[in-house]
Design a protein around this motif. Sequence first.
Motif, mmCIF file in Angstrom:
data_model
loop_
_atom_site.group_PDB
_atom_site.id
_atom_site.type_symbol
_atom_site.label_atom_id
_atom_site.label_comp_id
_atom_site.label_asym_id
_atom_site.label_seq_id
_atom_site.Cartn_x
_atom_site.Cartn_y
_atom_site.Cartn_z
ATOM 1 N N LYS A 10 0.852 -1.213 0.041
ATOM 2 C CA LYS A 10 0.008 -0.156 0.036
ATOM 3 C C LYS A 10 0.918 1.149 -0.043
ATOM 4 O O LYS A 10 1.903 1.291 0.732
ATOM 5 C CB LYS A 10 -0.887 -0.022 1.345
ATOM 6 N N ASP A 13 -1.847 7.519 -2.388
ATOM 7 C CA ASP A 13 -2.452 7.696 -3.544
ATOM 8 C C ASP A 13 -1.702 9.098 -4.018
ATOM 9 O O ASP A 13 -0.924 9.787 -3.227
ATOM 10 C CB ASP A 13 -3.866 7.993 -3.540
ATOM 11 N N GLN A 79 -5.466 2.634 -11.698
ATOM 12 C CA GLN A 79 -4.908 1.783 -10.533
ATOM 13 C C GLN A 79 -3.716 0.990 -11.357
ATOM 14 O O GLN A 79 -3.985 0.228 -12.037
ATOM 15 C CB GLN A 79 -5.779 0.740 -10.004
ATOM 16 N N GLU A 85 -1.828 -1.393 -3.646
ATOM 17 C CA GLU A 85 -3.208 -0.549 -3.509
ATOM 18 C C GLU A 85 -2.535 0.943 -3.559
ATOM 19 O O GLU A 85 -2.027 1.611 -2.872
ATOM 20 C CB GLU A 85 -3.588 -0.619 -2.037
ATOM 21 N N TRP A 86 -2.708 1.692 -4.841
ATOM 22 C CA TRP A 86 -2.424 2.792 -5.146
ATOM 23 C C TRP A 86 -2.900 3.545 -6.291
ATOM 24 O O TRP A 86 -3.437 2.874 -7.407
ATOM 25 C CB TRP A 86 -0.779 3.024 -5.463
#
Length: 158
Positions: A10, A13, A79, A85-86
């Motif tokens: 992770k 963002d 994505q 997870e970004w």
Amino acid sequence: GSHETFEMLKRPDTVQIVPTVGDRVLVSFEEQPNRPEPFYTPFGGRIDAGEEPLTAAKRELLEEAGMISDDWELWFTSQPTGKIEWLIYFFIARNCKKIQAQTLDPGERITVKEVLFEEFLEIALRNDFRGRELTMEFMKMKLEPGRLEEFKKRIFQK
């Protein structure tokens, strides 16, 4: 009924920005302490904890270029990989105006380059461009007649 653990990374963002001034696109030419060679990249960076994507995009453009815009549009999100997870938010910032000097991180050097749309596309296809999702988007546009011209009109609309 089976169970298995899968590892996943992770990371915060990020935002990337396609800013314009008049009939030009702004692109960042950077030198970073952890990179041996300078490179081109879209403006942008990490979204801070609790920060909204648009707020982060505005902050990054101000820090990296010393510029603001009153005309923002979320273009698309990506994505990049299933194992991280970004989420990357891609924004268009039209009619940017310089209001202050850059406020760069230690060791960071950014040269703001104003280029014609066609030059921007050429830069996005170079090996020293660090914005692969943007490169892929332009390559997909090239496959559909008229899409690049539509995008050009979109980023320069008044």
